[in-house]
Design an enzyme around this catalytic site. Structure first.
Site, mmCIF file in Angstrom:
data_model
loop_
_atom_site.group_PDB
_atom_site.id
_atom_site.type_symbol
_atom_site.label_atom_id
_atom_site.label_comp_id
_atom_site.label_asym_id
_atom_site.label_seq_id
_atom_site.Cartn_x
_atom_site.Cartn_y
_atom_site.Cartn_z
ATOM 1 N N SER A 1 5.325 8.542 -13.270
ATOM 2 C CA SER A 1 5.949 7.585 -14.190
ATOM 3 C C SER A 1 5.204 7.702 -15.517
ATOM 4 O O SER A 1 4.073 8.219 -15.542
ATOM 5 C CB SER A 1 5.779 6.172 -13.625
ATOM 6 O OG SER A 1 6.017 5.191 -14.626
ATOM 7 N N THR B 1 17.026 0.448 -12.039
ATOM 8 C CA THR B 1 17.116 0.329 -10.574
ATOM 9 C C THR B 1 16.513 -1.012 -10.171
ATOM 10 O O THR B 1 15.945 -1.724 -11.008
ATOM 11 C CB THR B 1 16.303 1.428 -9.847
ATOM 12 O OG1 THR B 1 14.914 1.177 -10.101
ATOM 13 C CG2 THR B 1 16.670 2.825 -10.293
ATOM 14 N N GLY C 1 12.494 8.136 0.358
ATOM 15 C CA GLY C 1 12.968 6.910 -0.317
ATOM 16 C C GLY C 1 14.291 7.112 -1.025
ATOM 17 O O GLY C 1 14.481 6.647 -2.145
ATOM 18 N N ASP D 1 14.424 7.343 4.430
ATOM 19 C CA ASP D 1 14.053 6.027 3.893
ATOM 20 C C ASP D 1 13.636 5.122 5.050
ATOM 21 O O ASP D 1 13.899 5.437 6.216
ATOM 22 C CB ASP D 1 15.272 5.399 3.176
ATOM 23 C CG ASP D 1 14.893 4.456 2.042
ATOM 24 O OD1 ASP D 1 15.119 4.803 0.876
ATOM 25 O OD2 ASP D 1 14.358 3.359 2.333
ATOM 26 N N TYR E 1 -0.062 -0.601 -10.041
ATOM 27 C CA TYR E 1 1.051 0.369 -10.097
ATOM 28 C C TYR E 1 0.679 1.504 -11.048
ATOM 29 O O TYR E 1 0.856 2.684 -10.731
ATOM 30 C CB TYR E 1 2.331 -0.328 -10.566
ATOM 31 C CG TYR E 1 3.529 0.605 -10.672
ATOM 32 C CD1 TYR E 1 4.251 0.977 -9.541
ATOM 33 C CD2 TYR E 1 3.925 1.126 -11.907
ATOM 34 C CE1 TYR E 1 5.350 1.834 -9.636
ATOM 35 C CE2 TYR E 1 5.020 1.983 -12.014
ATOM 36 C CZ TYR E 1 5.728 2.328 -10.875
ATOM 37 O OH TYR E 1 6.807 3.181 -10.974
ATOM 38 N N GLY F 1 16.200 8.229 -5.931
ATOM 39 C CA GLY F 1 16.206 9.208 -4.830
ATOM 40 C C GLY F 1 17.613 9.584 -4.411
ATOM 41 O O GLY F 1 17.922 10.753 -4.172
HETATM 42 N N1 LIG Z 1 12.799 2.456 -11.807
HETATM 43 C C1 LIG Z 1 11.920 2.823 -12.729
HETATM 44 O O1 LIG Z 1 11.871 2.282 -13.854
HETATM 45 C C2 LIG Z 1 10.970 3.945 -12.445
HETATM 46 C C3 LIG Z 1 10.712 4.396 -11.160
HETATM 47 N N2 LIG Z 1 9.799 5.386 -10.944
HETATM 48 C C4 LIG Z 1 9.504 5.855 -9.593
HETATM 49 O O2 LIG Z 1 10.681 6.409 -9.011
HETATM 50 C C5 LIG Z 1 10.649 6.257 -7.581
HETATM 51 C C6 LIG Z 1 11.959 5.649 -7.090
HETATM 52 O O3 LIG Z 1 12.088 4.356 -7.649
HETATM 53 P P1 LIG Z 1 13.472 3.563 -7.797
HETATM 54 O O4 LIG Z 1 14.612 4.408 -7.400
HETATM 55 O O5 LIG Z 1 13.453 2.956 -9.123
HETATM 56 O O6 LIG Z 1 13.225 2.397 -6.747
HETATM 57 P P2 LIG Z 1 14.180 1.729 -5.656
HETATM 58 O O7 LIG Z 1 13.460 0.501 -5.237
HETATM 59 O O8 LIG Z 1 15.575 1.629 -6.151
HETATM 60 O O9 LIG Z 1 14.180 2.822 -4.473
HETATM 61 C C7 LIG Z 1 13.024 3.100 -3.751
HETATM 62 C C8 LIG Z 1 13.398 3.487 -2.339
HETATM 63 O O10 LIG Z 1 12.184 3.745 -1.626
HETATM 64 C C9 LIG Z 1 12.316 3.182 -0.327
HETATM 65 N N3 LIG Z 1 10.993 2.896 0.241
HETATM 66 C C10 LIG Z 1 10.191 1.841 -0.026
HETATM 67 N N4 LIG Z 1 9.090 1.890 0.749
HETATM 68 C C11 LIG Z 1 9.210 3.014 1.497
HETATM 69 C C12 LIG Z 1 8.381 3.614 2.492
HETATM 70 N N5 LIG Z 1 7.240 3.036 2.904
HETATM 71 N N6 LIG Z 1 8.789 4.777 3.037
HETATM 72 C C13 LIG Z 1 9.961 5.348 2.665
HETATM 73 N N7 LIG Z 1 10.784 4.818 1.759
HETATM 74 C C14 LIG Z 1 10.409 3.664 1.180
HETATM 75 C C15 LIG Z 1 13.123 1.930 -0.543
HETATM 76 O O11 LIG Z 1 13.732 1.481 0.673
HETATM 77 C C16 LIG Z 1 14.146 2.400 -1.573
HETATM 78 O O12 LIG Z 1 15.301 2.928 -0.965
HETATM 79 C C17 LIG Z 1 9.408 5.399 -7.293
HETATM 80 O O13 LIG Z 1 8.345 6.240 -6.903
HETATM 81 C C18 LIG Z 1 9.098 4.744 -8.629
HETATM 82 O O14 LIG Z 1 7.760 4.382 -8.770
HETATM 83 C C19 LIG Z 1 9.149 6.002 -11.993
HETATM 84 C C20 LIG Z 1 9.379 5.608 -13.274
HETATM 85 C C21 LIG Z 1 10.296 4.566 -13.602
HETATM 86 C C1 LIG Z 2 9.138 0.629 -13.356
HETATM 87 C C2 LIG Z 2 7.801 0.980 -13.764
HETATM 88 C C3 LIG Z 2 7.727 2.368 -14.260
HETATM 89 O O1 LIG Z 2 7.499 3.285 -13.491
HETATM 90 C C4 LIG Z 2 7.942 2.636 -15.637
HETATM 91 C C5 LIG Z 2 7.543 1.782 -16.549
HETATM 92 C C6 LIG Z 2 7.766 1.991 -17.937
HETATM 93 C C7 LIG Z 2 6.891 1.620 -18.811
HETATM 94 C C8 LIG Z 2 5.460 1.338 -18.442
HETATM 95 C C9 LIG Z 2 4.958 0.095 -18.924
HETATM 96 O O2 LIG Z 2 4.204 -0.653 -18.096
HETATM 97 C C10 LIG Z 2 5.025 -0.128 -20.350
HETATM 98 C C11 LIG Z 2 4.256 -0.969 -20.958
HETATM 99 C C12 LIG Z 2 4.353 -1.185 -22.345
HETATM 100 C C13 LIG Z 2 3.360 -1.809 -22.984
HETATM 101 C C14 LIG Z 2 3.409 -2.069 -24.381
HETATM 102 C C15 LIG Z 2 2.357 -2.276 -25.177
HETATM 103 C C16 LIG Z 2 0.888 -1.971 -24.938
HETATM 104 O O3 LIG Z 2 0.110 -3.042 -24.684
HETATM 105 C C17 LIG Z 2 0.585 -0.730 -24.211
HETATM 106 C C18 LIG Z 2 -0.678 -0.007 -24.565
HETATM 107 C C19 LIG Z 2 -0.575 1.345 -23.946
HETATM 108 C C20 LIG Z 2 -1.760 2.275 -24.055
HETATM 109 O O4 LIG Z 2 -2.662 2.060 -24.851
HETATM 110 O O5 LIG Z 2 -1.771 3.285 -23.291
#
Ligand SMILES: NC(=O)C1=CN([C@@H]2O[C@H](COP(=O)(O)OP(=O)(O)OC[C@H]3O[C@@H](n4cnc5c(N)ncnc54)[C@H](O)[C@@H]3O)[C@@H](O)[C@H]2O)C=CC1
Ligand SMILES: CCC(=O)/C=C/C=C\C[C@@H](O)/C=C/C=C/C=C\[C@@H](O)CCCC(=O)O
Length: 257
Positions: free
Chosen positions: A140, A188, A14, A38, A153, A20
């Site tokens: 995450s 992102t 990805g 990807d 998720y 990535g």
């Molecule tokens: N953006 C955020 O806030 C956070 C992201 N993550 C994790 O980081 C990783 C990357 O996320 P981002 O860069 O934010 O997302 P993004 O959406 O920018 O990039 C994800 C990439 O994965 C590819 N992809 C989707 N389905 C696929 C498949 N079946 N096979 C191969 N590639 C595939 C997409 O085409 C894209 O290029 C994910 O696992 C996400 O859950 C973790 C914490 C926070």
């Molecule tokens: C893009 C998604 C990802 O990978 C990262 C997400 C970042 C934050 C996670 C999120 O879903 C945060 C939620 C915040 C919630 C705030 C208040 C509460 O209701 C949470 C209670 C949490 C607990 O008891 O564990």
């Protein structure tokens, strides 16, 4: 002990865009050969051409791979080995956030990631005549806490966390190190999906506060490189948030012995 990335070969799933892509860039800067991979072929080819221009044509290739497809994953590993001779580093980064299509999300975030880890072991384990290696999985903070708007998720990332830590228990026999990184929100396209799924659950005030602390893709790439290089903390989850110093997440033991 520090693991030397220079001259090693890395697969990043990805990696056409987002986190990535940034991980690929940092691995190339550290001297690795990189497989960009990807489902998005056009963007993947563009990203690869960009890297080839900067780091040299022979050091980076694009291999199309949908991590939900067994044959794609097998092809990814065999083509990477045919191109560079060996796979030393795997970053399982591919992931989506889509609560409506939650079965597909589980297939990508969990099943695809686990299958890729199994193939990494098949090819890298010293039990299978491999030379060992390193796997970093993208979990995450959603894998460590509850979340109202994106429950599946969160479940998928809890699975990544649990699987990664469990792999660590047998790493002595495989010589393949497993870690996962647990980032807070990163700026992102995927973070937009998180925002949408949480609009009806969290107050807009809280959402704005959380979004005001978004990390950059560079922060996560830096953490992934740190985990690859740090040989002494295998099996641990690395927490990357803007709220505290980045550190290993210590889970309390539930066993009384
Ligand atoms: N953006 C955020 O806030 C956070 C992201 N993550 C994790 O980081 C990783 C990357 O996320 P981002 O860069 O934010 O997302 P993004 O959406 O920018 O990039 C994800 C990439 O994965 C590819 N992809 C989707 N389905 C696929 C498949 N079946 N096979 C191969 N590639 C595939 C997409 O085409 C894209 O290029 C994910 O696992 C996400 O859950 C973790 C914490 C926070
Ligand atoms: C893009 C998604 C990802 O990978 C990262 C997400 C970042 C934050 C996670 C999120 O879903 C945060 C939620 C915040 C919630 C705030 C208040 C509460 O209701 C949470 C209670 C949490 C607990 O008891 O564990």
């Amino acid at each position: 002990m520090t693991y030397d990335i220079k001259g090693k070969t890395a697969i990043v799933t990805g990696s056409a865009r987002g986190i990535g892509k940034c991980i690929c860039s940092d691995l190339l800067k550290k001297g690795a050969n990189v497989v960009v991979s990807d489902t998005a072929e056009d963007v993947g080819n563009e990203t690869t051409a960009e890297f080839q221009k900067e780091f040299g044509e022979s050091r980076v290739v694009f291999i199309r791979c949908n991590v939900t497809k067994e044959e794609d994953l097998q092809n990814l590993y065999s083509k990477a080995i045919a191109t560079f001779g060996y796979v030393d580093i795997v970053v399982n980064n591919a992931g989506i956030l889509n609560e409506e299509n939650w079965k597909l999300m589980m297939e990508i975030n969990v099943t695809g990631l686990i299958r890729s880890c199994q193939l990494a072991l098949d090819n890298m384990s010293t039990k299978n005549k491999g030379k060992g290696g390193v796997v970093v999985n993208l979990a995450s903070v959603a894998g460590l806490m509850a979340g109202e708007g994106s429950k599946v998720y969160h479940a998928s990332k809890h699975a990544v966390y649990g699987y990664t830590r469990s792999q660590y228990l047998t790493q002595g026999t495989d010589n393949v190190r497993f870690n996962c990184v647990c980032p807070f929100l990163v700026d992102t396209a995927l973070a937009q999906d998180w925002d949408n799924s949480n609009r009806t659950f969290l107050t807009s005030d809280l959402i704005e506060k959380l979004k005001a602390h978004m990390l950059k893709t560079e922060d996560i790439a830096e953490a992934v490189i740190f985990l690859i290089e740090d040989e002494s903390n295998a099996g641990k989850a690395y927490l990357v948030t803007p709220f505290q110093k980045w550190d290993y997440y210590e889970q309390p033991s539930v066993l009384p012995f």
